[in-house]
Design a protein around this motif. Structure first.
Motif, PDB file in Angstrom:
ATOM      1  N   SER A 108       0.820  -1.206   0.000  1.00 23.98           N
ATOM      2  CA  SER A 108       0.000   0.000   0.000  1.00 23.98           C
ATOM      3  C   SER A 108       0.852   1.252   0.000  1.00 23.98           C
ATOM      4  CB  SER A 108      -0.921   0.012   1.230  1.00 23.98           C
ATOM      5  OG  SER A 108      -0.193   0.365   2.392  1.00 23.98           O
ATOM      6  N   TYR A 161       0.555   3.597   2.024  1.00 25.93           N
ATOM      7  CA  TYR A 161       0.852   3.914   3.419  1.00 25.93           C
ATOM      8  C   TYR A 161       2.221   3.346   3.802  1.00 25.93           C
ATOM      9  CZ  TYR A 161      -4.178   4.822   3.370  1.00 25.93           C
ATOM     10  OH  TYR A 161      -5.422   5.299   3.045  1.00 25.93           O
ATOM     11  N   ALA A 176      -0.980  10.396   1.976  1.00 21.76           N
ATOM     12  CA  ALA A 176      -1.791   9.403   1.273  1.00 21.76           C
ATOM     13  C   ALA A 176      -3.046  10.037   0.687  1.00 21.76           C
ATOM     14  CB  ALA A 176      -2.171   8.266   2.219  1.00 21.76           C
ATOM     15  N   SER A 235      -4.095  10.165  -3.197  1.00 23.36           N
ATOM     16  CA  SER A 235      -5.380   9.645  -3.648  1.00 23.36           C
ATOM     17  C   SER A 235      -6.126  10.664  -4.503  1.00 23.36           C
ATOM     18  CB  SER A 235      -6.240   9.230  -2.447  1.00 23.36           C
ATOM     19  OG  SER A 235      -7.413   8.577  -2.881  1.00 23.36           O
ATOM     20  N   ASP A 256      -5.644   2.158  -2.067  1.00 19.66           N
ATOM     21  CA  ASP A 256      -6.562   2.617  -1.030  1.00 19.66           C
ATOM     22  C   ASP A 256      -7.977   2.138  -1.347  1.00 19.66           C
ATOM     23  OD1 ASP A 256      -7.192   4.680   1.241  1.00 19.66           O
ATOM     24  OD2 ASP A 256      -8.601   5.117  -0.380  1.00 19.66           O
ATOM     25  N   PRO A 288      -5.952   0.462   3.922  1.00 16.38           N
ATOM     26  CA  PRO A 288      -4.662   0.138   4.542  1.00 16.38           C
ATOM     27  C   PRO A 288      -4.509  -1.287   5.091  1.00 16.38           C
ATOM     28  CG  PRO A 288      -5.979   1.420   6.058  1.00 16.38           C
ATOM     29  CD  PRO A 288      -6.753   1.365   4.775  1.00 16.38           C
TER      30      PRO A 288
END
Length: 206
Positions: free
Chosen positions: A50, A52, A76, A80, A117, A141
């Motif tokens: 991810s 993250y 993040a 996005s 995400d 996440p």
């Protein structure tokens, strides 16, 4: 005989690597180009992880700096926002796999398990007209191996009848940890590693 197919998203259904490269360059444009380049190399080698994880890796492993959960979320979110703008163009869809999905969605139980995400992923699938082909759509996440485990339990799927199709070593690991079959796709390194591999869905049979 396979009945349940779990799909990775980026690189399997959507050709998004260049756009995601652009996203990382944008959110980190105030940092040294060499450091961002190192992150992009990590990003490409770990497509199933991810954002993250990648954002935290950039700070903690490349910059040797600490970063809070709140700061990770801020980066993040910016990432996005860029993805929502750039990835809704149907030209980014991978025609080979999308054709197979549309043709066979009533013959198998299709799910998406992605490192992207989750909210963004569901938004993109809706905008691209893909949502109705999948029973469920899951993303970060939550780590991919956990997503796979939870999905298998929730739907009471037999692991011998389930597989994951992905384009990264992280996808392979998520399948291996959960004892389901794995098929590599759209990745030379996975093809060369001896895994089951799909050259084209035109000739793919289960």
């Amino acid at each position: 005989m396979l009945k349940n197919i779990l799909w990775d998203f980026d690189g399997v259904i959507l050709d998004s690597m260049e756009v995601r490269d652009f996203g990382f360059k944008e959110i980190f444009k105030g940092f040294k180009a060499s450091d961002v380049k190192t992150l992009l190399e990590y990003h490409r080698l770990n497509g199933g992880l991810s954002r993250y994880v990648k954002i935290r890796y950039f700070f903690e492993s490349i910059l040797n700096q600490s970063i809070t959960d709140t700061e990770v979320l801020e980066y993040a979110t910016r990432f996005s926002d860029i993805m929502r703008e750039e990835l809704i163009n149907p030209k980014n869809l991978i025609e080979d796999s999308v054709h197979f999905i549309k043709k066979n969605h009533t013959n198998f139980n299709f799910h998406i398990v992605s490192g992207s995400d989750q909210e963004e992923l569901r938004f993109l699938c809706k905008e691209l007209g893909l949502s109705d082909y999948f029973i469920s759509i899951h993303g970060s996440p939550t780590p991919k191996n956990t997503l796979v485990k939870e999905l298998l339990v929730k739907y009471d799927y037999n692991i011998t009848e389930s597989c994951l199709i992905g384009d990264s070593i992280n996808d392979y690991e998520a399948a291996r940890i959960n004892d389901i079959s794995f098929y590599g796709y759209n990745s030379i390194s996975l093809k060369e590693s001896g895994n089951k591999y799909i050259k084209s869905f035109d000739t793919f049979s289960i």
